[in-house]
Design a protein around this motif. Structure first.
Motif, PDB file in Angstrom:
ATOM      1  N   HIS A   1       0.409  -1.273  -0.041  1.00  0.00           N
ATOM      2  CA  HIS A   1      -0.109  -0.284  -0.069  1.00  0.00           C
ATOM      3  C   HIS A   1       0.846   0.965   0.170  1.00  0.00           C
ATOM      4  CE1 HIS A   1      -3.575   2.191   2.597  1.00  0.00           C
ATOM      5  NE2 HIS A   1      -3.440   2.585   1.087  1.00  0.00           N
ATOM      6  N   ASP A   2       0.921   2.004  -1.207  1.00  0.00           N
ATOM      7  CA  ASP A   2       1.535   3.584  -1.359  1.00  0.00           C
ATOM      8  C   ASP A   2       1.154   4.496  -1.297  1.00  0.00           C
ATOM      9  OD1 ASP A   2       4.029   1.445  -1.256  1.00  0.00           O
ATOM     10  OD2 ASP A   2       3.302   1.119  -3.714  1.00  0.00           O
ATOM     11  N   ASP A   3       1.611   5.553  -1.334  1.00  0.00           N
ATOM     12  CA  ASP A   3       1.348   6.591  -1.178  1.00  0.00           C
ATOM     13  C   ASP A   3       0.033   7.073  -0.482  1.00  0.00           C
ATOM     14  OD1 ASP A   3       2.736   7.453  -3.271  1.00  0.00           O
ATOM     15  OD2 ASP A   3       1.546   6.192  -4.783  1.00  0.00           O
ATOM     16  N   ILE A   4       0.080   6.762   0.738  1.00  0.00           N
ATOM     17  CA  ILE A   4      -0.344   7.024   1.920  1.00  0.00           C
ATOM     18  C   ILE A   4      -0.573   8.667   2.462  1.00  0.00           C
ATOM     19  CG2 ILE A   4      -1.313   6.478   3.966  1.00  0.00           C
ATOM     20  CD1 ILE A   4      -0.354   3.672   3.693  1.00  0.00           C
ATOM     21  N   VAL A   5      -1.853   9.221   2.557  1.00  0.00           N
ATOM     22  CA  VAL A   5      -1.812  10.249   3.504  1.00  0.00           C
ATOM     23  C   VAL A   5      -1.545  10.913   4.396  1.00  0.00           C
ATOM     24  CG1 VAL A   5      -3.298  12.336   2.773  1.00  0.00           C
ATOM     25  CG2 VAL A   5      -4.031  10.854   1.110  1.00  0.00           C
ATOM     26  N   ASP A   6      -0.813  11.650   4.216  1.00  0.00           N
ATOM     27  CA  ASP A   6      -0.351  11.806   5.287  1.00  0.00           C
ATOM     28  C   ASP A   6      -0.217  13.517   5.737  1.00  0.00           C
ATOM     29  OD1 ASP A   6      -0.007  12.091   8.514  1.00  0.00           O
ATOM     30  OD2 ASP A   6       1.571  10.129   8.403  1.00  0.00           O
TER      31      ASP A   6
ATOM     32  N   PRO B   1       3.068  10.813   1.218  1.00  0.00           N
ATOM     33  CA  PRO B   1       4.744   9.949   1.968  1.00  0.00           C
ATOM     34  C   PRO B   1       4.542   8.599   2.150  1.00  0.00           C
ATOM     35  CG  PRO B   1       3.520  11.470   3.937  1.00  0.00           C
ATOM     36  CD  PRO B   1       2.695  11.786   2.741  1.00  0.00           C
ATOM     37  N   GLY B   2       2.720   8.235   2.677  1.00  0.00           N
ATOM     38  CA  GLY B   2       3.486   6.895   3.454  1.00  0.00           C
ATOM     39  C   GLY B   2       3.128   5.440   2.944  1.00  0.00           C
ATOM     40  N   GLN B   3       2.962   4.425   3.602  1.00  0.00           N
ATOM     41  CA  GLN B   3       3.525   3.373   2.734  1.00  0.00           C
ATOM     42  C   GLN B   3       3.826   1.927   4.142  1.00  0.00           C
ATOM     43  OE1 GLN B   3       7.408   2.072   1.233  1.00  0.00           O
ATOM     44  NE2 GLN B   3       8.396   4.003   1.741  1.00  0.00           N
ATOM     45  N   GLN B   4       2.778   1.329   3.187  1.00  0.00           N
ATOM     46  CA  GLN B   4       2.430  -0.135   4.384  1.00  0.00           C
ATOM     47  C   GLN B   4       2.411  -1.067   3.971  1.00  0.00           C
ATOM     48  OE1 GLN B   4      -0.599   0.441   6.672  1.00  0.00           O
ATOM     49  NE2 GLN B   4      -1.875   0.172   5.598  1.00  0.00           N
ATOM     50  N   GLU B   5       3.547  -2.360   3.631  1.00  0.00           N
ATOM     51  CA  GLU B   5       3.658  -3.514   3.281  1.00  0.00           C
ATOM     52  C   GLU B   5       2.879  -4.407   5.143  1.00  0.00           C
ATOM     53  OE1 GLU B   5       7.525  -4.431   1.790  1.00  0.00           O
ATOM     54  OE2 GLU B   5       7.125  -3.300   0.074  1.00  0.00           O
TER      55      GLU B   5
END
Length: 983
Positions: free
Chosen positions: A712-717, A810-814
């Protein structure tokens, strides 16, 4: 070129299928003897997808046996929505703008956030709550009446290729009852076995029958729940460390250490709590948050609705309508009292201690500095500083109304099923702060004796040294040390404010779908589905002016400890989608899906899905899928204006930032910031895979195992570190003092602009030598060593407050994990015995630290258990059932690092830490007993949660002493439901 390719792919998929649909319609239709139903995850009807996708279904009987009174309670039993902090209910609600709105709840799949889970009702969208949780909009599942639910279908894998935005982690589809015949009434009551009253009760009625040549179903539901406070469980306050106190007592102040000649905080002589000794050797009056902590808010909900279906020739018309209204109250700890500019240590008049006898007052005064301070009217008075919070908790009342109307037509034409519908869904919320909110200017005017009887602040004439009011003389001085005095309390009451907040979220939608046989391949029919959707979304969240941060008020909200942000945004979207089911052989099936969406704000996106199903035998199915998904930036994230929050910057990520702002010492530092929406946000994007199998070695045995993964990329923050790096070369992002209205950037100490570099440039000029400015500033304001040099770590800029940061991506999670489900049913004489084991194991959960470049592993860390599981045994007969379910949550690392040094030292002295200075939270297993008995027209069901009355594991990283996201403090809780059916 990429955009044209994506559009072409989507159009080709639809155009290639539609002509075949027309050709199929030209053929003679045959009578279908088997009912064709919708299944979550596909729009193709009539395809046997059993075992082809990892779909979890909670049927009506499972819902009844859960003992749940709300959807939030029901979803807390599902492993895919447990773990982490993304699913939330009223245990996380509060009276501040960043809290969960009172009475509302959200379900989140895989711990990836409620905005990444698409919530549907009967396969169509529902309006999000107008009051976001932070800046994330979410669907309030408590607005959906549980009494109207037939079943819940959960597809915990990326599904944007079918449903469009927000299905990053998957879809939860709530299916309403629509074909019920008869009438029934349900009465339910539940309460804990503790001496306190956490009771909840509900009554709902259901009726269905033939009306006006069609079928009508009506339902109504009323639900009421009492409050549940931390003080209702004697062990919870006992879990709070002695050193987990605040210096700001409620009601009775401490004397601020700046005013004490010894530099020590001193307690009020009439402190109502046992005094504590601080790490500085002070004796103070403490405050502990559990005193005003509500674990469950009082909530009242009323809902009603109907479903009407009528055949008009070969066409079926169906309309679903439901309405719900809820009232709830939320509480937060009493607001801290600061100076007008929000700095610590407000001033009170030097005579405030005169309420005490001379033998108490005089020693205190002898040890105090009596200093001048400026009043709101502009006078200079003399007094001393104090530390306190108000005595009354911040309290808000919230009323939420939801209405949803879906009306549509469906039919079959030449073997193609089609349907089209219009959706209108609206959520309106109104919030009113009723207690514990005080105007900062009026409060300080009251202390100075400058408050008028009408609540206004007196005018000061410098020539005559006189105060005047519009009517009468100014009132007496308010004394913060005087407790229980009616006249003094009346002065405080005049400073109270009642901020309000009005919100509305609306979804308008139209869609059309069709599915049927496309062409023959290998002796089998290739089936397809196509469709289109148009949607308009609007949201407004408008707080009263006294609850907003505004430049004209130096970004200070008019009231203490409370604030909301204005948010207004709207968007339009259209999408087309297509799906194909190809039987490659008798054993191998291929599913292809793709969807193109176009938004009028951020642009367009195309999301495909590929799934394979292989059946080597009748009892084994192997399945795999790959898909991309996206989440459109929430309307709140696009339109929020100056939301007060916090952000951190990382001095280890950039050496220049470390040298300029951290003195080379590294570390992560938190700051007060104002968060600004960004209409130019990109959509968040995700890629997901799922690989698994379903195995049924006997007709009564089912085993499923699925490995899944999400990138999951481009998470809003916000990203304060990135803004600071950009500010090194961009003078428009550097400001001395407050950031000007309409500008973005970092707020430096106001005095920084008094310095120039060798070329005469200031901090606000492009090309300035920041190192030279820093060295001059630090020399004047830093602490010097004996040789007159700036001490290590102090050669840095000082930041001011209220940096203005715009939301970015800027956010990301795997996230990776394994789901498993095992079920076996023993057929006994006149009864069945069923054993079930299901759960989720998180292999990893990697996410960047918000606003930082650092990647952290969450699985097994604070509030992120690696394993969630349920095991049950049920014995069923025609007349009754009994069952026992074990609910397991694995342990994880406690959040020791967030504790203050004095708390850490206390834990160390207790021997609660391991050799590495850490501790683990214990795993938690509770038992749920269920039983039901059936008569011809009646049924009774009883559920006992936490049968053995196990306390939640001790968690020091939570101020509550337990983790309210993954555990609960209810103890043994008994729920009973009586159902009666009428002829």
């Amino acid at each position: 070129m990429m955009k044209l390719t994506q559009i072409a792919s989507a159009v080709a998929l639809c155009v290639g299928v539609l002509p075949a649909a027309v050709m199929a319609q030209a053929q003679t239709a045959e009578e279908q003897s088997v009912e064709v139903i919708d299944v979550t995850g596909t729009y193709i009807k009539g395809v046997d997808l059993e075992g082809a996708q990892p779909l979890t279904i909670l049927d009506a009987e499972s819902i009844s046996r859960s003992g749940a009174s709300t959807l939030a309670e029901l979803m807390s039993t599902v492993s895919q929505t447990r773990g982490g902090t993304s699913s939330f209910d009223t245990a996380q609600s509060g009276a501040t703008s960043t809290s969960t709105p009172a009475g509302q709840a959200a379900a989140s799949l895989r711990g990836m956030g409620p905005a990444s889970t698409l919530t549907l009702i009967n396969g169509r969208r529902i309006a999000a709550s107008s009051f976001a949780a932070g800046t994330q909009n979410f669907v309030d599942i408590n607005s959906i009446p549980l009494a109207a639910i037939e079943r819940v279908e959960i597809l915990a894998t990326g599904a944007s290729a079918t449903y469009g935005a927000d299905a990053v982690a998957g879809v939860i589809n709530y299916i309403l009852k629509d074909d019920y015949d008869g009438a029934e009434i349900n009465l339910s009551y539940g309460n804990s076995t503790a001496s306190s009253d956490e009771g909840k009760w509900s009554i709902n009625a259901l009726w269905g029958g033939e009306v006006a040549d069609g079928h009508l179903m009506l339902f109504a539901d009323y639900f009421d729940r009492n409050a549940f406070k931390a003080t209702d469980r004697a062990y919870l306050p006992g879990r709070t460390l002695v050193n987990s106190y605040s210096y700001l007592p409620a009601g009775t102040p401490n004397i601020y250490y700046y005013s004490d000649r010894d530099g020590l905080e001193r307690p009020s002589p009439d402190c109502q709590s046992p005094l504590v000794e601080t790490e500085y050797g002070e004796t103070i009056c403490p405050y502990y948050g559990y005193q005003h902590d509500y674990l469950q808010t009082p909530t009242e909900n009323l809902s009603a609705g109907l479903s009407y279906t009528r055949d008009i020739g070969d066409i079926t018309w169906q309309t679903d309508l439901f309405y719900s209204t809820s009232d709830a109250v939320a509480y937060s700890t009493p607001a801290p009292i600061n100076q007008i500019d929000d700095s610590e240590g407000p001033f009170t008049h030097e005579f405030s201690l005169d309420i005490y006898p001379a033998e108490i007052r005089d020693p205190l005064l002898d040890n105090l500095y009596i200093d001048p301070f400026t009043t709101p009217a502009g006078r200079t008075l003399y007094g001393f500083q104090f530390d306190a919070r108000f005595a009354t908790p911040r309290t808000v009342e919230i009323e939420t109304d939801n209405v949803r109307l879906v009306t549509g037509l469906s039919g079959v034409y030449r073997d193609w099923d089609w349907q089209t519908a219009i959706t209108l869904s609206r959520s309106e919320s109104s919030q009113r702060a009723t207690q514990g909110i005080y105007n900062r200017y009026k409060y300080h005017a009251a202390i100075a004796g400058e408050l008028c009887a009408d609540g206004s602040i007196a005018d000061y004439n410098t020539t005559t040294d006189a105060l005047t009011c519009n009517s009468g003389d100014p009132l007496a001085m308010y004394n913060p040390f005087l407790q229980g005095d009616a006249q003094n309390d009346a002065l405080l009451a005049l400073t109270q404010e009642v901020p309000t907040r009005e919100g509305e979220s609306t979804v308008y939608g139209w869609d059309i779908r069709a599915s049927g046989d496309w062409f023959e391949f290998n002796g089998e029919m290739v089936k397809a589905a196509v469709g289109a959707e148009v949607r308009r979304e609007e949201i407004t969240d408008v707080p009263s002016l006294n609850a907003r941060a505004r430049f004209e008020n130096d970004y200070l909200v008019d009231v203490f400890g409370f604030g909301s942000s204005l948010s207004e945004a709207k968007r339009q979207q259209w999408g087309v989608f297509g799906e194909v089911f190809v039987p490659l052989s008798d054993q191998l099936q291929l599913q292809l899906a793709g969807r193109y969406d176009d938004y009028d704000d951020f642009g367009d996106t195309f999301n495909p899905k590929v799934a394979l199903t292989y059946r080597p035998s009748d009892d084994l199915v192997l399945r795999a899928s790959w898909a991309t998904s996206f989440r459109a930036p929430s309307l709140t994230q696009a339109g929020v204006q100056l939301r007060t929050t916090t952000a951190s910057y990382d001095c280890t990520s950039d050496q220049t930032i470390n040298d300029l702002f951290c003195g080379g010492s590294g570390g992560v530092f938190g700051n007060n910031v104002l968060e600004l929406g960004n209409p130019a946000l990109k959509p968040e994007e995700s890629e997901s895979i799922s690989v698994g199998f379903g195995y049924s070695p006997t007709k009564n045995t089912t085993i499923t195992v699925d490995y899944w993964a999400f990138d999951h990329d481009d998470i809003v923050d916000t990203d304060m570190t990135a803004v600071m790096i950009r500010a090194l070369d961009d003078a428009s992002l550097r400001h001395c003092g407050l950031v000007p209205e309409g500008a973005l950037g970092i707020s430096f100490d106001e005095a920084t602009c008094d310095y120039t570099d060798a070329n005469g440039l200031t901090l606000l000029d492009d090309g300035v030598n920041l190192v030279e400015i820093r060295d001059q500033y630090a020399l004047d304001y830093g602490r010097l060593d004996d040789d007159g040099n700036v001490e290590a770590g102090d050669n840095r800029f000082d930041l001011y407050r209220d940096h203005v940061l715009q939301l970015e991506n800027p956010g990301q999670q795997e996230v990776r994990g394994i789901d498993y489900h095992l079920e076996h049913r023993f057929e006994l004489a006149a009864s069945d015995l069923t054993l079930t084991l299901s759960g989720t194991h998180y292999v990893s959960f990697e996410r960047n630290v918000p606003g930082l470049n650092e990647i952290e592993e969450l699985a097994g860390q604070f509030r992120y258990p690696k394993d969630i599981a349920n095991a049950s045994v049920f014995w069923d007969t025609d007349d009754y059932y009994v069952g026992l379910t074990a609910l397991y949550t694995s342990g994880y690392a406690d959040e020791i690092d967030r504790l203050r040094g004095r708390e850490f030292d206390e834990l160390d002295a207790m021997g609660a830490l391991d050799s590495d200075g850490q501790r683990d939270v214990s795993s938690w297993t509770t038992l749920r007993a269920s039983a039901g008995y059936f008569w011809d027209k009646a049924a009774v069901r009883v559920t006992i949660d936490n049968l053995l009355d196990r306390d939640p594991p001790l968690v020091y990283g939570s101020a509550r002493g337990f983790d309210a996201y993954n555990h609960d403090a209810n103890g043994t809780y008994v729920s009973a439901t009586f159902t009666y059916s009428f002829e």
